[in-house]
Design a protein around this motif. Structure first.
Motif, PDB file in Angstrom:
ATOM      1  N   SER A 338     158.046  55.135 133.142  1.00  0.00           N
ATOM      2  CA  SER A 338     158.055  56.488 133.699  1.00  0.00           C
ATOM      3  C   SER A 338     157.717  57.518 132.623  1.00  0.00           C
ATOM      4  O   SER A 338     156.998  58.479 132.877  1.00  0.00           O
ATOM      5  CB  SER A 338     159.417  56.810 134.296  1.00  0.00           C
ATOM      6  OG  SER A 338     159.705  55.897 135.323  1.00  0.00           O
ATOM      7  N   ASP A 394     154.307  56.473 140.001  1.00  0.00           N
ATOM      8  CA  ASP A 394     155.434  55.657 139.559  1.00  0.00           C
ATOM      9  C   ASP A 394     155.956  54.884 140.769  1.00  0.00           C
ATOM     10  O   ASP A 394     155.791  55.331 141.900  1.00  0.00           O
ATOM     11  CB  ASP A 394     156.519  56.584 139.002  1.00  0.00           C
ATOM     12  CG  ASP A 394     157.342  55.895 137.923  1.00  0.00           C
ATOM     13  OD1 ASP A 394     157.223  54.662 137.800  1.00  0.00           O
ATOM     14  OD2 ASP A 394     158.087  56.584 137.222  1.00  0.00           O
ATOM     15  N   GLU A 395     156.560  53.746 140.530  1.00  0.00           N
ATOM     16  CA  GLU A 395     157.149  52.955 141.613  1.00  0.00           C
ATOM     17  C   GLU A 395     156.137  52.712 142.731  1.00  0.00           C
ATOM     18  O   GLU A 395     156.424  52.949 143.904  1.00  0.00           O
ATOM     19  CB  GLU A 395     158.382  53.650 142.199  1.00  0.00           C
ATOM     20  CG  GLU A 395     159.196  54.434 141.191  1.00  0.00           C
ATOM     21  CD  GLU A 395     160.441  53.693 140.727  1.00  0.00           C
ATOM     22  OE1 GLU A 395     160.887  52.802 141.450  1.00  0.00           O
ATOM     23  OE2 GLU A 395     160.919  53.985 139.621  1.00  0.00           O
TER      24      GLU A 395
HETATM   25 MG    MG Z   1     160.890  54.537 135.948  1.00  0.00          MG
END
Ligand code: MG
Ligand code: ATP
Ligand code: ZN
Length: 678
Positions: A338, A394-395
């Motif tokens: 991240s 992200d993710e």
């Molecule tokens: Mg993360």
């Protein structure tokens, strides 16, 4: 003096303005083009009569009306026949002297004429709006026209026939009513205008008139001049609320260039940039300037460097090939994914950080949304908003099911197509994608394939130019260094390693480099071709169906071009090609392809179907575990025998794989010559 000006009729003043040669021409042009509006550059009006221009900003409703009338009067002089035909000319003001910031809009600007720049995130289809509604009395049949304002259709108070005067019921007569095209947009702050860490704000914009609707699509960057209005939202049965909601009644709309506003370097900065580019170690310098507080990850930072600079898009008459790269980091929790993504979103000329779910209803691609009133509108998602920039997702494994389908097109064709609820549109999404994902099982399992480790389909995985696995494996030496590094950050409150190039200069360096379009040299071409063909040939003789695909060849070209760009070179050298091959090999190896022996079969490995290496490792582990159940501790020699006789795996290969399993910590040696699964 001021008093004298007040006494001059504003309409007369506008008429004088429109008698300037340039505007006389614009006005007479309308007859030829069939338009019903003219554009006025605010700056010219300001130069002509500052006071008039200022009052236009203060009281736009009144003064735009004067301007419309004046231009219509001038049209009557230029072309009376056309004037009679169109009844009205609309004056559209463009380019005010200053723009208002979307997030600063408030009660002070209510009723004023302002200019706002932003990105269109949502648009309804063009819809007809009644301007003058005709109602027929159901008792006597007399038609009564009612000029419409506001959001709701208003019926007459009473029948217009003096003999009737009934207060209804009325019937709306569509054929006799007049309509005008209208469209609602939602404008959002541009990613590059956003204060760091803030969520973007939005503003609704109303467009009325066939010449202003349908000019902009979701994802377009626009400059809109309009009047700020406030409406009290009403709650059925309760009344109107005291807090009003702002929106903009657009007077003009211009679609801005799609390129991120390149922060042009000053002459000094340009000198610095050119000097840096001459440095033989420029690639190292840039890499060590990328998130210097994050320890290690050299290959990851190298990939980020290529992604920032990007390759050269090719537009051929029949097809276009993207220049932007896509990279994916699959990693254990807490491996700084991240952090890296957020860094890139900050330094990229148009960077956008979002989670896989997206921050709006549109998710990553686009969505057709049913609004409160029941109407449909098209909303742009993160990839469309980051058009011509970098989307840091992200993710990514947690994206919406709709996006899983749409992202295929977005990642390769760079468009997002929508056909739903009566809306058919194709939006641009020319973005580089930097994505992060967690392994499906919480931690990365090196003996499973990439496809098994992450809940993303192969079709999406294969669209990434580079994939890296960030594993959190305890390792004494590396841990000590990283611990020292992180603790130092916390002690000093600053990075222990200084970035050779600050993020401000870096952003300018990237923008500057992006104007260069490097071309492959013969040597580079040969190196890339040789590598690719060798891999293809190897897999052919192995008898496997498909090996490395043409996608990887295009990736190699992009990476080499990006590397040349970093050094501001117009030519891609053999050295660039070599570096591209090296990092590509590393990425292929990380996803489980044995590059050294050319036993690569990207489809098989990624889909997780049996392939010698992966498969045999699994066999070794399961045989080991089977034997463990019986004897507790397994003798290495016994294991070798078992595998050779029952599974036909040569001793040498087993030895090698056991070595690898030991290094990875999947198995260990409780004592010399014995093995156990951890
Ligand atoms: Mg993360
Ligand atoms: N190599 C590293 N150098 C410096 N700091 C690190 C490193 N690895 C992790 N950290 C620190 O660990 C913390 C966790 O990082 P981050 O939140 O980016 O992890 P993540 O990979 O996104 O995890 P998750 O998958 O759980 O979201 C951060 O504060 C980061 O600075
Ligand atoms: Zn009547």
């Amino acid at each position: 003096m001021a008093r004298e000006l007040e006494t001059i009729d504003p309409q007369e003043r506008f008429l004088e303005f429109f008698k300037k040669e340039k505007y006389r021409q614009r006005i007479s042009q309308t007859a030829i083009t069939g338009k019903e509006s003219i554009t006025v550059d605010f700056e010219e009006l300001f130069a002509f009569d500052q006071r008039l221009a200022e009052r236009l900003l203060e009281k736009p409703d009144e003064f735009l009306h004067h301007a419309d009338n004046a231009s219509y009067a001038q049209l009557g002089i230029e072309d009376s026949e056309y004037a009679e035909k169109i009844e009205k000319v609309t004056v559209r003001i463009v380019q005010l002297l200053g723009k208002e910031q979307l997030r600063k809009l408030g009660s002070k600007q209510m009723g004023k004429l302002v200019m706002i720049e932003g990105i269109v995130v949502r648009a309804t289809p063009v819809r007809p709006m009644v301007m003058r509604a005709v109602f027929k009395c159901k008792r006597c049949g007399t038609p009564t026209p009612v000029d419409q304002t506001g959001a709701f259709l208003r019926a007459p108070f009473e029948c217009s026939d003096p003999a009737c005067r009934q207060k209804g019921p009325f019937e709306f007569v569509q054929d006799e009513s007049t309509f005008i095209d209208s469209q609602d947009l939602r404008l959002q702050e541009r990613p590059e205008d956003l204060p760091p860490g803030q969520l973007p704000r939005t503003l609704n914009v109303k467009l009325v008139g066939s010449e202003i609707v349908d000019l902009a699509r979701p994802g377009d960057h626009v400059s809109i001049v309009g009047v700020v209005r406030a409406i009290a939202p009403s709650r059925p049965g309760i009344g109107k609320l005291r807090t009003f909601i702002l929106h903009l009644d657009a007077n003009s709309l211009e679609v801005l260039g799609k390129e991120p506003e390149a922060a042009l370097p000053s002459p000094e900065e340009e000198k610095k940039i050119l000097e840096l580019a001459k440095d033989p170690w420029i690639h190292r310098k840039i890499m060590s300037s990328i998130a210097p507080s994050i320890y290690g990850y050299e290959h990851v930072k190298e990939a980020i460097m290529y992604l920032l600079f990007g390759g050269v898009p090719k537009s051929l008459p029949d097809i276009t090939v993207r220049g932007e790269m896509n990279a994916l980091f699959i990693g254990d929790p807490g491996t700084a994914k991240s952090q890296l993504l957020q860094y890139v979103a900050r330094v990229a000329p148009r960077g956008l950080y979002t989670s896989g779910r997206g921050t709006t209803a549109a998710g990553l691609t686009a969505a057709v949304i049913r609004e409160k009133g029941g109407s449909m509108s098209l909303e742009a998602g993160a990839l469309v908003l980051a058009d011509k920039g970098i989307a840091c997702i992200d993710e990514m494994d947690k994206m919406r099911p709709e996006d899983r389908v749409a992202i295929h097109e977005a990642m390769e064709q760079h468009t997002v197509s929508v056909a739903k609820g009566g809306i058919v549109a194709t939006l641009n999404a020319r973005t580089a994608i930097l994505a992060a994902a967690n392994p499906a099982l919480g931690r990365y399992e090196p003996h499973r394939t990439v496809a098994e480790n992450i809940s993303l389909p192969v079709t999406i995985l294969s669209r990434f130019d580079l994939i890296f696995v960030l594993r959190d494996v305890p390792n004494k030496e590396a841990d000590e260094k990283m611990t020292a590094h992180i603790l130092e950050i916390h002690r000093k409150g600053a990075s222990p390693v200084e970035a050779p190039i600050g993020s401000e200069l870096m952003r300018k360096y990237v923008s500057y480099a992006k104007t260069i379009k490097p071309v492959l040299s013969r040597d580079a071409l040969k190196r890339l071709g040789d590598f690719y063909l060798a891999m293809r040939a190897a897999s052919e003789s192995e008898g496997s169906p498909v090996a490395i695909t043409a996608r990887q060849l295009e990736s190699l070209v992009r990476i080499s071009e990006a590397r040349a760009r970093v050094a501001l070179r117009k030519e891609v050298t053999a050295e660039d090609a070599e570096a591209a091959v090296t990092i590509m090999k590393r990425s292929l190896e990380e996803v489980g392809i044995d590059v050294s022996s050319y036993k690569m079969d990207i489809d098989l490995i990624m889909t997780g179907r049996p392939k010698s290496v992966r498969d045999r490792m699994q066999i070794i582990i399961s045989v080991l575990m089977g034997m463990e159940k019986e004897t507790g501790i397994v003798e290495k020699a016994a294991l070798l025998n078992e595998l050779e006789s029952k599974h036909q795996i040569p001793r040498g290969e087993v030895e090698r794989m056991i070595g690898q399993l030991l290094r990875e910590g999947t198995i260990y040696e409780p004592r010399e010559g014995c093995l156990k699964k951890t």
